[in-house]
Design an enzyme around this catalytic site. Structure first.
Site, PDB file in Angstrom:
ATOM      1  N   SER A 146      -1.375  -3.752  10.040  1.00  0.00           N
ATOM      2  CA  SER A 146      -1.191  -4.885   8.723  1.00  0.00           C
ATOM      3  C   SER A 146       0.183  -5.622   9.350  1.00  0.00           C
ATOM      4  O   SER A 146       1.107  -4.923   9.762  1.00  0.00           O
ATOM      5  CB  SER A 146      -1.217  -4.233   7.579  1.00  0.00           C
ATOM      6  OG  SER A 146      -2.167  -3.574   7.444  1.00  0.00           O
ATOM      7  N   HIS A 161     -10.619  -2.608  11.506  1.00  0.00           N
ATOM      8  CA  HIS A 161      -9.522  -3.350  10.971  1.00  0.00           C
ATOM      9  C   HIS A 161      -9.256  -4.495  11.970  1.00  0.00           C
ATOM     10  O   HIS A 161      -8.137  -4.437  12.682  1.00  0.00           O
ATOM     11  CB  HIS A 161      -8.212  -2.332  10.803  1.00  0.00           C
ATOM     12  CG  HIS A 161      -7.109  -2.989  10.139  1.00  0.00           C
ATOM     13  ND1 HIS A 161      -5.952  -2.539  10.189  1.00  0.00           N
ATOM     14  CD2 HIS A 161      -7.054  -3.887   9.013  1.00  0.00           C
ATOM     15  CE1 HIS A 161      -5.217  -3.448   9.396  1.00  0.00           C
ATOM     16  NE2 HIS A 161      -5.659  -4.143   9.057  1.00  0.00           N
ATOM     17  N   ASN A 182       6.490  -8.672   1.774  1.00  0.00           N
ATOM     18  CA  ASN A 182       5.065  -8.256   1.839  1.00  0.00           C
ATOM     19  C   ASN A 182       4.452  -9.239   0.899  1.00  0.00           C
ATOM     20  O   ASN A 182       3.153  -8.848   0.196  1.00  0.00           O
ATOM     21  CB  ASN A 182       4.556  -6.906   1.688  1.00  0.00           C
ATOM     22  CG  ASN A 182       3.322  -6.687   1.842  1.00  0.00           C
ATOM     23  OD1 ASN A 182       2.717  -7.074   2.931  1.00  0.00           O
ATOM     24  ND2 ASN A 182       2.610  -5.716   0.891  1.00  0.00           N
ATOM     25  N   PHE A 230       1.941 -16.940  19.123  1.00  0.00           N
ATOM     26  CA  PHE A 230       1.235 -18.116  18.295  1.00  0.00           C
ATOM     27  C   PHE A 230       0.283 -18.889  19.162  1.00  0.00           C
ATOM     28  O   PHE A 230      -0.502 -17.992  19.800  1.00  0.00           O
ATOM     29  CB  PHE A 230       2.327 -18.922  17.536  1.00  0.00           C
ATOM     30  CG  PHE A 230       3.206 -18.132  16.426  1.00  0.00           C
ATOM     31  CD1 PHE A 230       2.536 -17.711  15.352  1.00  0.00           C
ATOM     32  CD2 PHE A 230       4.605 -17.971  16.809  1.00  0.00           C
ATOM     33  CE1 PHE A 230       3.478 -16.883  14.677  1.00  0.00           C
ATOM     34  CE2 PHE A 230       5.368 -17.195  15.885  1.00  0.00           C
ATOM     35  CZ  PHE A 230       4.734 -16.765  14.817  1.00  0.00           C
ATOM     36  N   ARG A 250       0.909  -1.273   0.029  1.00  0.00           N
ATOM     37  CA  ARG A 250      -0.010   0.003   0.007  1.00  0.00           C
ATOM     38  C   ARG A 250       0.956   1.159   0.155  1.00  0.00           C
ATOM     39  O   ARG A 250       1.878   1.210   0.486  1.00  0.00           O
ATOM     40  CB  ARG A 250      -0.877  -0.006   1.081  1.00  0.00           C
ATOM     41  CG  ARG A 250      -2.256  -0.865   0.980  1.00  0.00           C
ATOM     42  CD  ARG A 250      -3.085  -0.980   2.428  1.00  0.00           C
ATOM     43  NE  ARG A 250      -2.285  -1.486   3.447  1.00  0.00           N
ATOM     44  CZ  ARG A 250      -1.761  -0.813   4.518  1.00  0.00           C
ATOM     45  NH1 ARG A 250      -1.841   0.732   4.342  1.00  0.00           N
ATOM     46  NH2 ARG A 250      -1.270  -1.422   5.444  1.00  0.00           N
ATOM     47  N   TYR A 278      -1.651  -3.622  -6.715  1.00  0.00           N
ATOM     48  CA  TYR A 278      -1.181  -4.333  -5.664  1.00  0.00           C
ATOM     49  C   TYR A 278      -2.615  -4.258  -4.653  1.00  0.00           C
ATOM     50  O   TYR A 278      -3.138  -3.237  -4.695  1.00  0.00           O
ATOM     51  CB  TYR A 278      -0.315  -3.683  -4.771  1.00  0.00           C
ATOM     52  CG  TYR A 278      -0.087  -4.309  -3.237  1.00  0.00           C
ATOM     53  CD1 TYR A 278       0.431  -5.438  -3.171  1.00  0.00           C
ATOM     54  CD2 TYR A 278      -0.573  -3.426  -2.334  1.00  0.00           C
ATOM     55  CE1 TYR A 278       0.066  -6.093  -1.793  1.00  0.00           C
ATOM     56  CE2 TYR A 278      -0.774  -3.953  -1.076  1.00  0.00           C
ATOM     57  CZ  TYR A 278      -0.394  -5.227  -0.790  1.00  0.00           C
ATOM     58  OH  TYR A 278      -0.351  -5.704   0.420  1.00  0.00           O
ATOM     59  N   ASP A 322      -9.162 -10.006   8.983  1.00  0.00           N
ATOM     60  CA  ASP A 322      -8.595  -8.638   8.777  1.00  0.00           C
ATOM     61  C   ASP A 322      -9.756  -7.529   9.003  1.00  0.00           C
ATOM     62  O   ASP A 322      -9.372  -6.543   9.448  1.00  0.00           O
ATOM     63  CB  ASP A 322      -8.245  -8.705   7.014  1.00  0.00           C
ATOM     64  CG  ASP A 322      -7.441  -7.198   6.897  1.00  0.00           C
ATOM     65  OD1 ASP A 322      -6.639  -7.028   7.929  1.00  0.00           O
ATOM     66  OD2 ASP A 322      -7.653  -6.944   5.854  1.00  0.00           O
ATOM     67  N   ASN A 326      -0.667 -17.769  22.691  1.00  0.00           N
ATOM     68  CA  ASN A 326      -1.478 -16.653  22.751  1.00  0.00           C
ATOM     69  C   ASN A 326      -2.918 -17.018  23.507  1.00  0.00           C
ATOM     70  O   ASN A 326      -3.683 -16.190  23.870  1.00  0.00           O
ATOM     71  CB  ASN A 326      -1.740 -15.929  21.316  1.00  0.00           C
ATOM     72  CG  ASN A 326      -0.381 -15.049  21.018  1.00  0.00           C
ATOM     73  OD1 ASN A 326       0.549 -14.900  21.894  1.00  0.00           O
ATOM     74  ND2 ASN A 326      -0.012 -14.841  19.838  1.00  0.00           N
ATOM     75  N   CYS A 353       0.846  -7.797  11.473  1.00  0.00           N
ATOM     76  CA  CYS A 353       1.301  -7.975  13.151  1.00  0.00           C
ATOM     77  C   CYS A 353       0.491  -9.441  13.521  1.00  0.00           C
ATOM     78  O   CYS A 353       0.397  -9.429  14.647  1.00  0.00           O
ATOM     79  CB  CYS A 353       0.771  -7.046  13.762  1.00  0.00           C
ATOM     80  SG  CYS A 353       1.956  -5.369  13.480  1.00  0.00           S
ATOM     81  N   LYS A 355      -9.517  -2.498   1.850  1.00  0.00           N
ATOM     82  CA  LYS A 355      -9.333  -1.355   2.659  1.00  0.00           C
ATOM     83  C   LYS A 355     -10.125   0.074   2.016  1.00  0.00           C
ATOM     84  O   LYS A 355     -10.780   0.735   2.827  1.00  0.00           O
ATOM     85  CB  LYS A 355      -7.859  -0.908   2.567  1.00  0.00           C
ATOM     86  CG  LYS A 355      -6.876  -2.157   2.916  1.00  0.00           C
ATOM     87  CD  LYS A 355      -7.256  -2.931   4.344  1.00  0.00           C
ATOM     88  CE  LYS A 355      -6.111  -3.882   4.612  1.00  0.00           C
ATOM     89  NZ  LYS A 355      -6.310  -4.286   6.009  1.00  0.00           N
ATOM     90  N   ARG A 398       2.077 -12.283  -0.320  1.00  0.00           N
ATOM     91  CA  ARG A 398       0.727 -12.649  -0.042  1.00  0.00           C
ATOM     92  C   ARG A 398       0.193 -13.817  -0.546  1.00  0.00           C
ATOM     93  O   ARG A 398       0.554 -14.403  -2.031  1.00  0.00           O
ATOM     94  CB  ARG A 398      -0.471 -11.479  -0.406  1.00  0.00           C
ATOM     95  CG  ARG A 398       0.182 -10.131   0.146  1.00  0.00           C
ATOM     96  CD  ARG A 398      -0.332  -9.938   1.671  1.00  0.00           C
ATOM     97  NE  ARG A 398       0.056  -8.809   2.267  1.00  0.00           N
ATOM     98  CZ  ARG A 398      -0.722  -8.418   3.369  1.00  0.00           C
ATOM     99  NH1 ARG A 398      -1.628  -8.718   3.660  1.00  0.00           N
ATOM    100  NH2 ARG A 398      -0.194  -7.254   3.943  1.00  0.00           N
TER     101      ARG A 398
HETATM  102  O1  SAT Z   1      -2.556  -4.774   1.420  1.00  0.00           O
HETATM  103  S1  SAT Z   1      -3.674  -4.910   2.295  1.00  0.00           S
HETATM  104  O2  SAT Z   1      -4.106  -3.721   2.576  1.00  0.00           O
HETATM  105  O3  SAT Z   1      -4.632  -5.547   1.386  1.00  0.00           O
HETATM  106  C1  SAT Z   1      -3.312  -5.795   3.667  1.00  0.00           C
HETATM  107  C2  SAT Z   1      -3.060  -4.959   4.529  1.00  0.00           C
HETATM  108  O4  SAT Z   1      -1.890  -4.288   4.672  1.00  0.00           O
HETATM  109  O5  SAT Z   1      -3.502  -5.257   5.670  1.00  0.00           O
HETATM  110 MN    MN Z   2      -4.862  -5.314   7.023  1.00  0.00          MN
END
Ligand code: SAT
Ligand code: MN
Length: 593
Positions: free
Chosen positions: A256, A234, A372, A498, A77, A205, A285, A501, A258, A214, A374
């Protein structure tokens, strides 16, 4: 086909007219209305395989799965190019980049002018949330990227059923997207919340291009939610089933990258499994919540799939995610093994032959997978996917969790004393930045409720909206703060994280039920070491101190920092949050501990 199928004289007139307007501006070679069918998907994939947009992976190990390599400068992003265009600048707030709507449209329409020449323009009707849920909302994305169509098909309820709902309701969020030339200097993601409109140009992206995610489900939806009395957050949503078979639902906000996906799909430690504990995944998410008639908050996951971070995903860290992505998955920017399997750092097996750019792997030339990178996969492929995720009524939320990456200061877990305190805890959230957005990684910044990049309006108004839920008859969830990322003096993580938690989640749920102890402190209620089940988790004395204690001097400084942060929003900041901050600062000053 320029108009929606079978739509003459219907409530789709507004949609048809918008599609024609966009086509007049962008000049596509053809228009394709997406119905979400299998045959449509097959045809798209065929085209993308032919032009190299999708590379088929090893059909024996990863059937019907593909690798997409994005432009190397289009991998995350772009917050500095993301704008919220409201008529009044203050309505977007200091938390957003702002442009006047007329200027925003002019800038974007200039970029879109003729940009789809020679390309197909896809019209994607989609529904965010179960198709028959009153909490769901629809949108239409117009794009010239078949990769976006394929991803939207996984991430949303896309196609004919969504179009039928749009026809019934007559309203939808408009999202216009073009990859343009993928030129970082000709790239903008603009939101016009007052018009329920998104315009995104120059990036293919995820968060910049899959506009249901988002752009719609957070930035536009947060604005819609404020006017309609709900919350667009979020947050992951998980169900925690105890040995008695009762399930409590938890919504948790983390920035994001985390660990939201890992937490949402958590597998309990061995002893807990034997006792009958289970975790059910509702979402990883985004969470839309609204009060039900019983005063509780009910939540849906507006998405239908996961767009998860690949690196670090392994049999040890997230077996459910790994099981989900063995078939029918689109991978973006991962590495490849010699036998054409997807590979990333932290996978734990195999080795890379090619990096995410497609070059022969060279361990001195950076990671094989982009940090990053995915996977896009349907939620239905997840072994822990909850049947309740499809419930149109949503799931009742018992606890809300806020958490960031904090190497120092913040203990493992604490509980806010009431809703207003909880809102301050969320508003004060801080976290070190990650690779999910371009820019420096590991810099601590305030990221209230993990919404810094995603709140479509002024944070001061957003906090006021949160506070407004504490009304007559409300039965609100308890609010907690967690920190899985506390480090010791040696720079290593103090908490195993993990699956472990779950121990912290168990304490929370027992607090909700009034069955677990804690010590009241100025920063909130902290468990004593003996209040959390640590069987089989060896913790050093340093870990116990740092995870279960708090440093009064350091917290006084933190409260000062929080006060200054709130002040950045000026008089719009609700007085109630300032007085919460004052209350805690005074209590800390008086404490001798
Ligand atoms: O790249 S996204 O916004 O779709 C995923 C994220 O950053 O949480
Ligand atoms: Mn996210």
């Amino acid at each position: 086909m320029a108009v929606a199928p079978e739509s003459a004289g219907s409530r789709l007139d507004a949609l048809n007219q918008w599609v024609l307007e966009v086509a007049r501006l962008t000049r596509p070679e053809r228009i394709q209305w997406c119905d979400g069918s299998d045959s449509e998907f097959e045809a798209l994939v065929e085209r993308m395989e032919a032009d190299g947009t999708l590379l088929p992976l090893n059909p024996d190990t990863h059937p019907r799965s593909w690798l997409h390599r994005s432009h190397p400068e289009d991998v995350a992003r772009v917050e500095h190019l993301t704008f919220v265009c409201t008529s009044e600048r203050d309505d977007a707030g200091p938390n957003n980049h702002w442009m006047a709507p007329a200027d925003g449209h002019a800038r974007m329409d200039g970029l879109f002018d003729g940009c789809m020449r020679g390309r197909t323009m896809y019209v994607i009707p989609y529904c965010m949330g179960p198709i028959d849920s009153p909490l769901s909302r629809c949108g239409v994305e117009i794009t010239d990227s078949p990769y976006v169509v394929a991803n939207m098909r996984i991430m949303t309820r896309m196609g004919a059923a969504a179009l039928a709902r749009i026809e019934r309701e007559g309203s939808f969020v408009r999202g216009l997207h073009s990859v343009g030339e993928l030129d970082p200097d000709r790239r903008f993601i603009m939101h016009f919340p007052e018009e329920l409109t998104i315009k995104s140009f120059g990036s293919g992206y995820g968060g910049n291009a899959l506009l249901g995610k988002k752009c719609h489900a957070l930035r536009i939806a947060s604005h819609q939610a404020r006017t309609e009395g709900w919350l667009a957050e979020h947050m992951l949503i998980l169900g925690l089933e105890n040995p008695e078979g009762e399930t409590h639902y938890i919504a948790a906000a983390f920035p994001s990258a985390c660990g939201k996906t890992n937490l949402a799909m958590l597998i309990p430690p061995e002893g807990y499994r034997q006792d009958g504990w289970k975790v059910w995944t509702v979402g990883d998410d985004i969470c839309w919540m609204r009060p039900g008639s019983d005063g509780r908050l009910y939540a849906i996951n507006p998405e239908a799939g996961f767009f998860g971070v690949a690196p670090g995903t392994s049999m040890a860290s997230n077996p459910n995610a790994l099981a989900s992505i063995q078939r029918d998955t689109i991978f973006t920017n991962v590495g490849l093994t010699a036998d054409n399997q997807p590979w990333w750092e932290g996978l734990g097996v195999g080795e890379p032959a090619f990096d995410w750019r497609g070059n022969a792997y060279d361990c001195n030339a950076g990671p094989a997978a982009h940090p990053n990178s995915r996977f896009t996969v349907s939620a239905r492929q997840c072994p822990s996917y909850s049947a309740e995720a499809e419930n149109p009524a949503g799931v009742p939320i018992s606890a809300i969790v806020f958490g960031g990456r904090r190497a120092s200061l913040v203990p493992l877990v604490f509980e806010a004393r009431d809703w207003a305190h909880g809102v301050l805890v969320g508003a004060a959230m801080g976290s070190e930045t990650t690779a999910a957005a371009t820019g420096a990684v590991g810099v601590m910044r305030r990221d209230p409720m993990a919404m810094k990049p995603f709140c479509g309006y002024n944070f001061a108004d957003y906090f006021a909206h949160w506070l407004s839920f504490d009304s007559e008859g409300a039965r609100l969830p308890k609010i907690f703060h967690v920190n899985w990322f506390r480090k010791g003096d040696d720079g290593k993580f103090l908490w195993p994280g993990f699956g472990d938690n779950l121990r912290v989640l168990e304490w929370m749920i027992k607090r909700v039920e009034g069955r677990a102890g804690a010590v009241d402190t100025p920063i909130g209620a902290l468990p004593r070491v003996e209040d959390v089940n640590l069987d089989g988790v060896p913790l050093t004395a340093e870990a116990r101190d740092k995870l279960f204690g708090f440093d009064r001097q350091a917290w006084l400084a933190e409260l000062d920092g929080i006060g200054s942060y709130l002040d950045e929003y000026g008089p719009r900041m609700p007085a109630a949050l300032r007085s919460e901050q004052q209350r805690i600062a005074v209590a800390l000053a008086r404490t001798t501990a």
